[in-house]
Design a protein around this motif. Structure first.
Motif, PDB file in Angstrom:
ATOM      1  N   GLY A  75      -1.906  -1.877 -11.684  1.00  0.00           N
ATOM      2  CA  GLY A  75      -1.391  -3.183 -11.314  1.00  0.00           C
ATOM      3  C   GLY A  75      -2.129  -3.885 -10.196  1.00  0.00           C
ATOM      4  O   GLY A  75      -1.793  -5.027  -9.859  1.00  0.00           O
ATOM      5  N   VAL A  76      -3.130  -3.257  -9.606  1.00  0.00           N
ATOM      6  CA  VAL A  76      -3.804  -3.875  -8.457  1.00  0.00           C
ATOM      7  C   VAL A  76      -4.542  -5.141  -8.884  1.00  0.00           C
ATOM      8  O   VAL A  76      -5.079  -5.226  -9.999  1.00  0.00           O
ATOM      9  CB  VAL A  76      -4.779  -2.887  -7.779  1.00  0.00           C
ATOM     10  CG1 VAL A  76      -4.026  -1.692  -7.221  1.00  0.00           C
ATOM     11  CG2 VAL A  76      -5.867  -2.439  -8.750  1.00  0.00           C
ATOM     12  N   THR A  77      -4.552  -6.121  -7.989  1.00  0.00           N
ATOM     13  CA  THR A  77      -5.164  -7.405  -8.317  1.00  0.00           C
ATOM     14  C   THR A  77      -6.168  -7.866  -7.268  1.00  0.00           C
ATOM     15  O   THR A  77      -6.817  -8.899  -7.468  1.00  0.00           O
ATOM     16  CB  THR A  77      -4.080  -8.488  -8.459  1.00  0.00           C
ATOM     17  OG1 THR A  77      -3.331  -8.581  -7.234  1.00  0.00           O
ATOM     18  CG2 THR A  77      -3.135  -8.164  -9.608  1.00  0.00           C
ATOM     19  N   SER A  78      -6.298  -7.148  -6.156  1.00  0.00           N
ATOM     20  CA  SER A  78      -7.207  -7.585  -5.103  1.00  0.00           C
ATOM     21  C   SER A  78      -8.050  -6.406  -4.632  1.00  0.00           C
ATOM     22  O   SER A  78      -7.735  -5.243  -4.906  1.00  0.00           O
ATOM     23  CB  SER A  78      -6.414  -8.144  -3.912  1.00  0.00           C
ATOM     24  OG  SER A  78      -5.688  -7.112  -3.262  1.00  0.00           O
ATOM     25  N   THR A  79      -9.117  -6.712  -3.922  1.00  0.00           N
ATOM     26  CA  THR A  79      -9.979  -5.668  -3.376  1.00  0.00           C
ATOM     27  C   THR A  79      -9.206  -4.779  -2.407  1.00  0.00           C
ATOM     28  O   THR A  79      -9.363  -3.556  -2.408  1.00  0.00           O
ATOM     29  CB  THR A  79     -11.192  -6.285  -2.664  1.00  0.00           C
ATOM     30  OG1 THR A  79     -11.938  -7.067  -3.611  1.00  0.00           O
ATOM     31  CG2 THR A  79     -12.088  -5.213  -2.074  1.00  0.00           C
ATOM     32  N   GLU A  80      -8.366  -5.387  -1.584  1.00  0.00           N
ATOM     33  CA  GLU A  80      -7.562  -4.622  -0.632  1.00  0.00           C
ATOM     34  C   GLU A  80      -6.649  -3.632  -1.347  1.00  0.00           C
ATOM     35  O   GLU A  80      -6.514  -2.475  -0.938  1.00  0.00           O
ATOM     36  CB  GLU A  80      -6.734  -5.570   0.231  1.00  0.00           C
ATOM     37  CG  GLU A  80      -5.870  -4.865   1.272  1.00  0.00           C
ATOM     38  CD  GLU A  80      -4.996  -5.818   2.057  1.00  0.00           C
ATOM     39  OE1 GLU A  80      -4.334  -5.372   3.004  1.00  0.00           O
ATOM     40  OE2 GLU A  80      -4.975  -7.019   1.710  1.00  0.00           O
ATOM     41  N   GLN A  81      -6.030  -4.071  -2.430  1.00  0.00           N
ATOM     42  CA  GLN A  81      -5.145  -3.193  -3.191  1.00  0.00           C
ATOM     43  C   GLN A  81      -5.926  -2.100  -3.911  1.00  0.00           C
ATOM     44  O   GLN A  81      -5.476  -0.955  -3.986  1.00  0.00           O
ATOM     45  CB  GLN A  81      -4.332  -4.017  -4.186  1.00  0.00           C
ATOM     46  CG  GLN A  81      -3.292  -4.910  -3.531  1.00  0.00           C
ATOM     47  CD  GLN A  81      -2.629  -5.865  -4.506  1.00  0.00           C
ATOM     48  OE1 GLN A  81      -2.935  -5.858  -5.714  1.00  0.00           O
ATOM     49  NE2 GLN A  81      -1.736  -6.704  -4.002  1.00  0.00           N
TER      50      GLN A  81
END
Length: 285
Positions: A75-81
């Motif tokens: 489910g991650v959508t960003s670089t941070e995630q």
């Protein structure tokens, strides 16, 4: 993931979830997050970390943590995630190498390396990454110099960001390395600081390991008192951390291998060849 953390997840983890987590009720805490985790990647990552922490303290529930982490990764959508998910993956692989059914060192190193590549130099996730790299260096690679460098970076970063719980762990690991080097004074200072921070936070599941660590550098009467207090706390929390149980009777008044009177009976999980036993595992908490 706890009071004192400087991050966007405080509203999720500083209330009921934190209180459950700190009292070894990881299943109940994770259940509270399940519905939101289905639609929010940040919450899914928090839920996965909770269940990974349960593995640390129980040496069990591996499949549940693996499933939760795979859901979070999907489910991650960003670089941070993505970095946070990779860091969690590295920690789960580390714990699997020490407490679980098989050696996952290569997976741990690859995941933590991936995390480092994703995070900018001063990103909020750097201190936790450094701490987990220190665990791998100390307990799997047996490189105390690399471990000290990683823990020192993690410690400085935790203090700078006000991450009190992480600071309690970095204090403890730096103290353990000081003790290994023969500096009992510095070791006692670090173990005492770790215990104080965990008591202030109310992180009860982490207090017993801190008490046992301080006992290692205390005079026999105080050491017996600290181990007895740790044993009572382990019993109150249902027998966790499981790897601490077999150590609480060391140097105790009755010499019982299961710990002081009233402490739960049992032994820590057996270590595989080349993997540290209960002492090394305890330091991760």
């Amino acid at each position: 993931m706890h009071p004192g953390a400087d991050g966007p997840l405080d509203e999720i983890t500083s209330g009921t979830v934190w209180r459950l987590r700190s009292r070894a009720c990881w299943q109940e805490a994770a259940e509270l997050l399940t519905q939101d985790a289905e639609r929010d990647a940040r919450t899914a990552l928090v839920r996965a970390e909770l269940l990974i922490e349960q593995c640390l303290f129980t040496a069990d529930h591996w499949e549940q943590a693996e499933v939760a982490l795979r859901i979070a990764e999907a489910g991650v959508t960003s670089t941070e995630q993505r970095a946070a998910a990779a860091c969690a993956r590295g920690f789960l692989a580390y714990l699997g190498s020490v407490l679980g059914p098989r050696d996952r060192l290569d997976e741990a190193q690859a995941a933590l390396g991936r995390t480092s590549a994703l995070l900018p130099p001063h990103a909020p996730g750097r201190p936790l990454l450094d701490f987990r790299r220190g665990l791998v260096a100390e307990n799997l690679l047996r490189d105390q110099t690399a471990a000290w460098i990683a823990y020192r970076r993690a410690h400085d970063g935790a203090l700078a960001r006000g991450d009190t719980l992480l600071a309690s762990s970095t204090w403890r690991h730096l103290a353990a390395l000081a003790l290994a080097g023969g500096d009992r004074g510095r070791a006692r200072e670090g173990f005492a600081a770790s215990l104080r921070l965990r008591e202030e936070l109310g992180f009860m599941v982490g207090v017993a390991p801190a008490l046992a660590a301080l006992a290692e550098v205390s005079e026999p009467p105080e050491a017996r008192r600290l181990r007895a207090e740790a044993g009572r706390l382990v019993q109150a929390l249902g027998g966790v951390p499981v790897w601490l149980v077999g150590r609480l009777g060391e140097d105790g008044e009755d010499g019982s291998p299961g710990g002081p009177p009233g402490a739960p009976r049992g032994a820590p999980p057996s270590a595989r060849p080349g993997v540290p036993g209960a002492r090394g595992v305890a330091g991760a908490a």
